[in-house]
Design a protein around this motif. Structure first.
Motif, PDB file in Angstrom:
ATOM      1  N   SER B 123      68.797  46.901  27.710  1.00  0.00           N
ATOM      2  CA  SER B 123      68.871  48.316  29.102  1.00  0.00           C
ATOM      3  C   SER B 123      67.913  48.825  29.073  1.00  0.00           C
ATOM      4  O   SER B 123      66.975  48.403  27.972  1.00  0.00           O
ATOM      5  CB  SER B 123      69.946  49.117  27.565  1.00  0.00           C
ATOM      6  N   TYR B 124      67.536  49.041  30.314  1.00  0.00           N
ATOM      7  CA  TYR B 124      66.472  49.918  31.072  1.00  0.00           C
ATOM      8  C   TYR B 124      66.304  50.844  31.445  1.00  0.00           C
ATOM      9  O   TYR B 124      67.922  51.730  31.441  1.00  0.00           O
ATOM     10  CB  TYR B 124      66.244  48.846  32.259  1.00  0.00           C
ATOM     11  N   GLY B 125      65.848  51.171  32.150  1.00  0.00           N
ATOM     12  CA  GLY B 125      65.528  52.601  32.810  1.00  0.00           C
ATOM     13  C   GLY B 125      66.187  54.103  32.196  1.00  0.00           C
ATOM     14  O   GLY B 125      65.506  53.680  30.383  1.00  0.00           O
ATOM     15  N   LYS B 127      68.680  53.666  29.657  1.00  0.00           N
ATOM     16  CA  LYS B 127      70.253  53.326  28.617  1.00  0.00           C
ATOM     17  C   LYS B 127      71.058  52.369  29.425  1.00  0.00           C
ATOM     18  O   LYS B 127      72.402  52.482  29.481  1.00  0.00           O
ATOM     19  CB  LYS B 127      70.828  54.030  27.782  1.00  0.00           C
ATOM     20  N   THR B 128      70.721  51.785  31.425  1.00  0.00           N
ATOM     21  CA  THR B 128      71.689  51.380  31.626  1.00  0.00           C
ATOM     22  C   THR B 128      71.211  49.791  31.912  1.00  0.00           C
ATOM     23  O   THR B 128      69.931  49.288  31.000  1.00  0.00           O
ATOM     24  CB  THR B 128      70.807  51.027  33.289  1.00  0.00           C
ATOM     25  N   PRO B 129      72.746  49.054  31.219  1.00  0.00           N
ATOM     26  CA  PRO B 129      72.182  47.634  30.542  1.00  0.00           C
ATOM     27  C   PRO B 129      72.865  46.859  31.845  1.00  0.00           C
ATOM     28  O   PRO B 129      72.908  47.215  33.004  1.00  0.00           O
ATOM     29  CB  PRO B 129      74.030  47.554  29.469  1.00  0.00           C
ATOM     30  N   LEU B 130      72.408  45.897  31.280  1.00  0.00           N
ATOM     31  CA  LEU B 130      72.289  44.815  32.649  1.00  0.00           C
ATOM     32  C   LEU B 130      73.972  44.236  32.679  1.00  0.00           C
ATOM     33  O   LEU B 130      74.172  44.365  32.086  1.00  0.00           O
ATOM     34  CB  LEU B 130      71.499  43.291  31.967  1.00  0.00           C
ATOM     35  N   ARG B 131      74.319  44.326  35.007  1.00  0.00           N
ATOM     36  CA  ARG B 131      75.838  43.415  34.749  1.00  0.00           C
ATOM     37  C   ARG B 131      74.912  42.561  35.823  1.00  0.00           C
ATOM     38  O   ARG B 131      74.082  42.272  36.388  1.00  0.00           O
ATOM     39  CB  ARG B 131      75.739  45.100  35.765  1.00  0.00           C
ATOM     40  N   PHE B 132      76.200  42.515  36.410  1.00  0.00           N
ATOM     41  CA  PHE B 132      76.164  40.744  36.622  1.00  0.00           C
ATOM     42  C   PHE B 132      76.804  40.812  38.062  1.00  0.00           C
ATOM     43  O   PHE B 132      77.443  41.680  38.093  1.00  0.00           O
ATOM     44  CB  PHE B 132      77.223  39.587  35.736  1.00  0.00           C
ATOM     45  N   LEU B 133      75.661  40.584  38.809  1.00  0.00           N
ATOM     46  CA  LEU B 133      76.405  40.472  40.246  1.00  0.00           C
ATOM     47  C   LEU B 133      77.210  39.636  40.293  1.00  0.00           C
ATOM     48  O   LEU B 133      78.188  39.655  41.470  1.00  0.00           O
ATOM     49  CB  LEU B 133      74.983  40.343  41.359  1.00  0.00           C
ATOM     50  N   GLU B 188      72.359  41.715  38.672  1.00  0.00           N
ATOM     51  CA  GLU B 188      72.557  42.831  39.241  1.00  0.00           C
ATOM     52  C   GLU B 188      70.597  43.455  38.938  1.00  0.00           C
ATOM     53  O   GLU B 188      70.194  43.126  38.860  1.00  0.00           O
ATOM     54  CB  GLU B 188      72.860  44.360  39.542  1.00  0.00           C
ATOM     55  N   PRO B 189      69.955  43.647  40.684  1.00  0.00           N
ATOM     56  CA  PRO B 189      69.316  44.490  40.553  1.00  0.00           C
ATOM     57  C   PRO B 189      68.712  45.373  39.366  1.00  0.00           C
ATOM     58  O   PRO B 189      69.659  46.616  39.217  1.00  0.00           O
ATOM     59  CB  PRO B 189      68.793  44.849  42.189  1.00  0.00           C
ATOM     60  N   THR B 190      67.827  44.941  39.292  1.00  0.00           N
ATOM     61  CA  THR B 190      66.942  46.945  37.741  1.00  0.00           C
ATOM     62  C   THR B 190      65.987  47.407  38.108  1.00  0.00           C
ATOM     63  O   THR B 190      65.597  48.431  37.511  1.00  0.00           O
ATOM     64  CB  THR B 190      66.681  45.246  36.430  1.00  0.00           C
ATOM     65  N   GLY B 191      65.087  46.776  38.634  1.00  0.00           N
ATOM     66  CA  GLY B 191      63.506  47.447  39.075  1.00  0.00           C
ATOM     67  C   GLY B 191      62.319  47.354  38.198  1.00  0.00           C
ATOM     68  O   GLY B 191      61.426  48.093  37.980  1.00  0.00           O
ATOM     69  N   THR B 192      63.064  45.645  37.233  1.00  0.00           N
ATOM     70  CA  THR B 192      62.387  45.377  35.931  1.00  0.00           C
ATOM     71  C   THR B 192      61.471  44.452  35.966  1.00  0.00           C
ATOM     72  O   THR B 192      62.005  43.600  37.390  1.00  0.00           O
ATOM     73  CB  THR B 192      62.549  46.425  35.327  1.00  0.00           C
TER      74      THR B 192
END
Lengths: 245, 410
Positions: B123-125, B127-133, B188-192
């Motif tokens: 997860s990033y930010g 605690k946002t998990p990675l999501r599929f676009l 999805e875009p994460t900014g990382t």
């Protein structure tokens, strides 16, 4: 102008990384062969006693070669000590690891009465968390104190009992990964404290008043965890408070 | 009337006012730019990884390990054995572990060999998990999941076949072209740095290297994909792995035991701790940059003051005239102050908008080359504080010329 300032920023950034990386004290910490947290078997302690006598004569070389068996050398920097602080819920755990010289002024077994007195005085301070830490924001009560000062003291006093507690406890919380070697002689003193706080989330900072008692500690590298947050800073007698933010 | 008079009097001295305005603009540009990039870089770094308790890799510098494992900056010093990973990740305190294997690339974007755990636990930010676009995690050996930017820039859709390159060179000739990968998911875009990565399974990484030796393809040795399925594709080594623990309070204990791992020299770091060590090292650099930008501003302000001061002499008559039509000396004082403030405010607007335009145009380059995500929004608390300090400094700088005018008027 702007492209330049950006470029300068990143060039300097890269450059400083290259220059500073090799000196990172954390590298030493990485090779830091910690004496582990007294969960070794009791018998080991006794074995160790025998070893002590051999080592006694050449304790000058001690820093450099008595860790060979582990394949990695412990960085040993006088004036420098390491501390970890972990807070989760209302539980607080503090671990201090310092070369003995910072605490008692020598690194060998106490051999005369003066030295034994020094060690005992240091031990009594280490075993009194109130003299070491000052909690700000909430009240924390010590649940368990364990001080390993065996490196500079022949007898183990009442420590044996502590060890039993420690033993079971550590297995409870899990020291997962392979570390099963016997205790070895070292010139470090380690202290571990467990506290229970009224409200862990309100603990905003801890002042390390231990600098009052151990002036030989010039730098205290402190790593901390509080919930999701992690941080690291270098404390000294001038800035002795770790703030969790 | 008052304001109009100030503007008119500035306009009547276009040349020198314009030069001063430019000097101020440049200095404000530098001041805001340094402050903004400093903050955004920190933010971008701290947002990249969250919820990971420990990162484990070969024994190297703390910061080095953090940079190559998470930010894909620099090169890994060494790999660690798969056996160590298995032993440590099966420890009872370990909740999950994500192995990472680096080394291949696709058109300059890094390829990461990992497991499904990556999509489950990373997860990033905040605690946002990675999501599929679009699509789903990889399942097959030759499935690949793309980061948002990779898919976007290279125009890939689900079902496309892509070829990975050996090594990280952008124009590599050693391609794994015998084993193309199929796009099965886009994140999805994460900014990382995840946005700039391609994710494949560890088995996939093993498979494309199976008939390679010492970095080159072995001629004549061709294993078909069907044959591959028969072979057990067990990775021998990985670059690093991330660990999530059951109990955070045990983090330091687990870290210590990994650092003492006897079978292989390993280093476990706490990402947050390593980052703060990085900032500690950067502090000197940051302060130097700040100091330089403040000095540039100071020089510009002194220029402003000098310009106004020299104008007072030639405005002797103007001042006398204003006095004759009934303006009190204080009015003259305020007039000069107002002129200075007008210049200052104009250059703040100019400097700010130029910075905005520049950031908007170089953002992508920064993201691409440094993995830094810098937003173009330069309005923040600290930039507002800085700008009000600039205005106060302007008032102080204008005191001398204003007082001079006041003396003439009296």
């Amino acid at each position: 102008m702007k492209a330049n300032s950006l470029k300068t920023f990143f060039t300097l950034l890269t450059f400083s990384l290259i220059v500073i990386l090799p000196w990172d004290p954390a590298i030493q910490a990485a090779s830091h062969e910690h004496h582990d947290e007294h969960h070794d078997d009791h018998d080991d302690h006794h074995d160790e006693h025998d070893d002590h006598h051999d080592e006694h004569d050449d304790h000058h070389d001690e820093h450099s070669d008595h860790h060979d068996e582990h394949g990695s050398q412990k960085a040993h920097l006088h004036g420098y000590a390491e501390m970890t602080v972990a807070i989760e819920g209302n539980k607080l755990e503090i671990n201090l690891d310092s070369p003995s010289a910072n605490i008692v002024g020598f690194e060998h077994k106490a051999s005369n009465d003066d030295q034994i007195k020094t060690v005992e005085a240091a031990e009594s301070v280490l075993k009194t968390p109130n003299k070491m830490f000052l909690f700000n924001g909430t009240n924390c009560i010590v649940i368990r104190t364990s001080v390993d000062i065996s490196a500079v003291l022949e007898e183990h006093h009442d420590e044996h009992d502590d060890h039993h507690d420690e033993h079971s406890d550590h297995h409870g919380e899990g020291e997962d990964v392979g570390h099963k070697n016997g205790e070895e002689i070292h010139s470090d003193i380690e202290a571990n404290y467990k506290f229970s706080c009224d409200d862990g989330s309100k603990l905003i900072s801890i002042s390390m008043i231990l600098f009052n008692h151990f002036p030989a500690i010039e730098k205290l590298k402190t790593d901390w965890i509080k919930g999701n947050k992690q941080g690291s800073l270098e404390l000294s007698s001038d800035s002795r408070t770790v703030i969790f933010r | 009337m008052f304001f109009k008079l100030a503007i008119e009097s500035l306009l009547s001295r276009k040349g020198s006012v314009l030069m001063t305005l430019m000097a101020m603009t440049v200095s404000i540009f530098v001041l805001l730019g340094v402050e903004h990039i400093r903050q955004e870089a920190k933010e971008s770094f701290s947002n990249t990884v969250s919820g990971v308790d420990l990162i484990v890799g070969a024994r190297t510098g703390t910061i080095n390990l953090l940079l190559y494992s998470v930010f894909r900056v620099g090169a890994p010093t060494n790999n660690i054995s798969w056996a160590s990973f298995q032993e440590i990740s099966s420890g009872k305190n370990v909740k999950w572990a994500i192995p990472i294997s680096l080394g291949d690339s696709h058109k300059g974007y890094r390829v990461i060999g990992t497991t499904e755990n990556y999509f489950k636990h990373f997860s990033y930010g905040n605690k946002t998990p990675l999501r599929f676009l679009d699509g789903k995690p990889f399942k097959d050996i030759f499935d690949v999941v793309l980061g948002f930017e990779v898919a976007n820039k290279l125009n890939y859709k689900l079902g496309d076949e892509i070829v990975l390159a050996h090594g990280i060179a952008r124009t590599s000739f050693s391609l794994h072209d015998d084993r193309p990968f199929t796009v099965v998911g886009i994140l999805e875009p994460t900014g990382t740095p995840v946005d700039q990565s391609l994710h494949v399974s560890l088995e996939g990484i093993e498979a494309i290297h199976i008939d390679w030796e010492q970095g080159v393809k072995i001629k004549g040795l061709n294993i078909t994909n069907d044959q591959l399925k028969q072979i057990e594709l067990k990775p021998k080594s990985i670059t690093a792995f991330m660990v999530g623990l059951n109990s955070r309070i045990a983090t330091f204990r687990v870290q210590r035991s990994i650092n003492q791992y006897t079978k292989e020299p390993l280093l476990a770091i706490l990402p947050g701790v390593a980052l703060s060590q990085l900032w500690q090292m950067m502090a000197v650099l940051e302060n130097t940059l700040r100091l330089v930008s403040v000095l540039v501003l100071l020089a510009a302000l002194l220029g402003l003051s000098a310009m106004l001061l020299s104008s007072i002499r030639e405005r002797d008559r103007e001042i006398q005239l204003l006095r004759v039509i009934g303006a009190p000396p204080f009015f003259i004082f305020m007039l000069i102050q107002l002129e200075a403030l007008v210049i200052s405010i104009l250059s703040i607007i100019l400097g700010g908008s130029i910075l905005f335009c520049c950031l908007a145009s170089v953002r992508e380059l920064l993201t691409y080359h440094f993995g830094l995500h810098i937003s173009a929004n330069i309005i923040s608390n600290s930039s507002l504080v800085f700008l009000s300090l600039v205005l106060i400094a302007t008032i102080f700088a204008a005191v001398i010329p204003s007082f001079n005018a006041y003396k003439i008027a009296r």
